[in-house]
Design a protein around this motif. Structure first.
Motif, PDB file in Angstrom:
ATOM      1  N   UNK A 118     -49.242 -31.084  18.110  1.00  0.00           N
ATOM      2  CA  UNK A 118     -49.526 -32.387  18.725  1.00  0.00           C
ATOM      3  C   UNK A 118     -50.410 -33.282  17.853  1.00  0.00           C
ATOM      4  N   UNK A 119     -51.010 -32.712  16.808  1.00  0.00           N
ATOM      5  CA  UNK A 119     -51.726 -33.519  15.823  1.00  0.00           C
ATOM      6  C   UNK A 119     -50.893 -33.738  14.567  1.00  0.00           C
ATOM      7  N   UNK A 120     -50.353 -32.640  14.042  1.00  0.00           N
ATOM      8  CA  UNK A 120     -49.785 -32.661  12.696  1.00  0.00           C
ATOM      9  C   UNK A 120     -48.269 -32.746  12.641  1.00  0.00           C
ATOM     10  N   UNK A 121     -47.573 -32.560  13.755  1.00  0.00           N
ATOM     11  CA  UNK A 121     -46.110 -32.539  13.727  1.00  0.00           C
ATOM     12  C   UNK A 121     -45.502 -33.847  13.266  1.00  0.00           C
ATOM     13  N   UNK A 122     -44.475 -33.742  12.435  1.00  0.00           N
ATOM     14  CA  UNK A 122     -43.852 -34.957  11.910  1.00  0.00           C
ATOM     15  C   UNK A 122     -42.580 -35.342  12.667  1.00  0.00           C
ATOM     16  N   UNK A 123     -41.767 -34.358  13.030  1.00  0.00           N
ATOM     17  CA  UNK A 123     -40.458 -34.672  13.616  1.00  0.00           C
ATOM     18  C   UNK A 123     -40.372 -34.336  15.109  1.00  0.00           C
ATOM     19  N   UNK A 124     -41.031 -33.251  15.489  1.00  0.00           N
ATOM     20  CA  UNK A 124     -40.888 -32.772  16.861  1.00  0.00           C
ATOM     21  C   UNK A 124     -42.252 -32.387  17.437  1.00  0.00           C
ATOM     22  N   UNK A 125     -42.378 -32.564  18.731  1.00  0.00           N
ATOM     23  CA  UNK A 125     -43.571 -32.106  19.449  1.00  0.00           C
ATOM     24  C   UNK A 125     -43.105 -31.493  20.775  1.00  0.00           C
ATOM     25  N   UNK A 126     -43.987 -30.739  21.415  1.00  0.00           N
ATOM     26  CA  UNK A 126     -43.650 -30.212  22.734  1.00  0.00           C
ATOM     27  C   UNK A 126     -43.791 -31.336  23.761  1.00  0.00           C
ATOM     28  N   UNK A 127     -43.004 -31.221  24.834  1.00  0.00           N
ATOM     29  CA  UNK A 127     -42.789 -32.392  25.695  1.00  0.00           C
ATOM     30  C   UNK A 127     -43.826 -32.619  26.787  1.00  0.00           C
ATOM     31  N   UNK A 128     -44.876 -31.792  26.802  1.00  0.00           N
ATOM     32  CA  UNK A 128     -45.922 -32.018  27.793  1.00  0.00           C
ATOM     33  C   UNK A 128     -45.735 -31.212  29.061  1.00  0.00           C
ATOM     34  N   UNK A 129     -44.681 -30.394  29.117  1.00  0.00           N
ATOM     35  CA  UNK A 129     -44.439 -29.602  30.327  1.00  0.00           C
ATOM     36  C   UNK A 129     -44.883 -28.145  30.155  1.00  0.00           C
ATOM     37  N   UNK A 130     -45.307 -27.785  28.963  1.00  0.00           N
ATOM     38  CA  UNK A 130     -45.729 -26.396  28.666  1.00  0.00           C
ATOM     39  C   UNK A 130     -44.626 -25.388  28.987  1.00  0.00           C
ATOM     40  N   UNK A 131     -43.396 -25.787  28.685  1.00  0.00           N
ATOM     41  CA  UNK A 131     -42.255 -24.889  28.877  1.00  0.00           C
ATOM     42  C   UNK A 131     -41.607 -24.528  27.544  1.00  0.00           C
ATOM     43  N   UNK A 132     -42.272 -24.880  26.442  1.00  0.00           N
ATOM     44  CA  UNK A 132     -41.714 -24.585  25.120  1.00  0.00           C
ATOM     45  C   UNK A 132     -40.601 -25.538  24.722  1.00  0.00           C
ATOM     46  N   UNK A 133     -40.514 -26.675  25.411  1.00  0.00           N
ATOM     47  CA  UNK A 133     -39.436 -27.628  25.149  1.00  0.00           C
ATOM     48  C   UNK A 133     -39.852 -28.637  24.082  1.00  0.00           C
ATOM     49  N   UNK A 134     -39.075 -28.693  23.012  1.00  0.00           N
ATOM     50  CA  UNK A 134     -39.371 -29.637  21.928  1.00  0.00           C
ATOM     51  C   UNK A 134     -38.599 -30.931  22.123  1.00  0.00           C
ATOM     52  N   UNK A 135     -39.227 -32.037  21.765  1.00  0.00           N
ATOM     53  CA  UNK A 135     -38.567 -33.342  21.778  1.00  0.00           C
ATOM     54  C   UNK A 135     -38.868 -34.033  20.449  1.00  0.00           C
ATOM     55  N   UNK A 136     -38.126 -35.073  20.140  1.00  0.00           N
ATOM     56  CA  UNK A 136     -38.425 -35.864  18.952  1.00  0.00           C
ATOM     57  C   UNK A 136     -39.754 -36.572  19.188  1.00  0.00           C
ATOM     58  N   UNK A 137     -40.610 -36.557  18.200  1.00  0.00           N
ATOM     59  CA  UNK A 137     -41.893 -37.245  18.338  1.00  0.00           C
ATOM     60  C   UNK A 137     -42.838 -36.796  17.250  1.00  0.00           C
ATOM     61  N   UNK A 138     -43.948 -37.489  17.177  1.00  0.00           N
ATOM     62  CA  UNK A 138     -44.917 -37.217  16.131  1.00  0.00           C
ATOM     63  C   UNK A 138     -46.266 -36.869  16.720  1.00  0.00           C
ATOM     64  N   UNK A 139     -46.975 -35.978  16.025  1.00  0.00           N
ATOM     65  CA  UNK A 139     -48.354 -35.711  16.377  1.00  0.00           C
ATOM     66  C   UNK A 139     -49.221 -36.928  16.064  1.00  0.00           C
ATOM     67  N   UNK A 140     -50.389 -36.959  16.669  1.00  0.00           N
ATOM     68  CA  UNK A 140     -51.251 -38.138  16.581  1.00  0.00           C
ATOM     69  C   UNK A 140     -51.643 -38.446  15.128  1.00  0.00           C
ATOM     70  N   UNK A 141     -52.013 -37.422  14.384  1.00  0.00           N
ATOM     71  CA  UNK A 141     -52.448 -37.650  13.000  1.00  0.00           C
ATOM     72  C   UNK A 141     -51.264 -37.965  12.088  1.00  0.00           C
ATOM     73  N   UNK A 142     -50.184 -37.246  12.243  1.00  0.00           N
ATOM     74  CA  UNK A 142     -49.000 -37.524  11.415  1.00  0.00           C
ATOM     75  C   UNK A 142     -48.561 -38.977  11.618  1.00  0.00           C
ATOM     76  N   UNK A 143     -48.591 -39.426  12.851  1.00  0.00           N
ATOM     77  CA  UNK A 143     -48.182 -40.803  13.160  1.00  0.00           C
ATOM     78  C   UNK A 143     -49.110 -41.803  12.475  1.00  0.00           C
ATOM     79  N   UNK A 144     -50.414 -41.560  12.582  1.00  0.00           N
ATOM     80  CA  UNK A 144     -51.377 -42.494  11.978  1.00  0.00           C
ATOM     81  C   UNK A 144     -51.210 -42.517  10.457  1.00  0.00           C
ATOM     82  N   UNK A 145     -50.996 -41.365   9.850  1.00  0.00           N
ATOM     83  CA  UNK A 145     -50.793 -41.324   8.401  1.00  0.00           C
ATOM     84  C   UNK A 145     -49.568 -42.144   8.007  1.00  0.00           C
TER      85      UNK A 145
END
Ligand code: SF4
Length: 142
Positions: free
Chosen positions: A99-126
């Motif tokens: 959720x900080x460093x991911x570039x392409x995928x992050x977990x979806x916020x449901x804590x079920x191990x489900x990945x979605x397209x998205x960026x971690x906070x730091x990767x996005x800022x960089x």
């Protein structure tokens, strides 16, 4: 020697939420060619290790118990960016799916191990600040 920012856990620092590291021999070996500068945005944001896991939901970083950790994640991202700028680093190798460093995928916020397209906070800022981000699975893009 060119400087590259690297997720500290990839270099063997036990800074993950579970108190473990995620060393990548391929990333560590890059230390022969580059000066690798470790950062852990979540630690820089003031979070302890170990810590409860977080996932991003609707733009907020929520801990598994519901506590909003967006401020700490944002602070850690800003501090990581400052370190990149101080070192004139234009490239970062970040840990995938974090959720900080991911570039392409992050977990979806449901804590079920489900990945979605998205960026971690730091990767996005960089990336918003024109720093090239790659993850540990695409070192050929260096
Ligand atoms: S915030 Fe980044 S560097 Fe820190 S443990 Fe998570 S993936 Fe590794």
């Amino acid at each position: 020697m060119k400087k590259i920012i690297v997720s500290a856990c990839l270099l063997g620092t036990p800074c993950r939420y579970d108190g473990k590291s995620k060393p990548s021999e391929a990333v560590i070996a890059l230390g022969e060619k580059y000066e690798l500068i470790p950062v852990c945005p979540e630690c820089l944001g003031g979070l302890p290790t170990p810590r409860l896991p977080c996932e991003i939901k609707d733009g907020c970083v929520l801990r598994i118990d519901g506590v909003d950790c967006t401020r700490e994640y944002t602070e850690g991202a800003k501090k990581s960016l400052e370190i990149a700028r101080e070192n004139e680093a234009d490239t970062a190798i970040f840990k995938a799916k974090s959720p900080s460093c991911g570039k392409y995928q992050i977990y979806d916020g449901t804590y079920t191990g489900t990945l979605i397209c998205g960026q971690g906070v730091t990767a996005k800022l960089f990336m918003e600040n024109n720093i090239k981000v790659i993850d540990e699975e695409e070192l050929d893009k260096l």
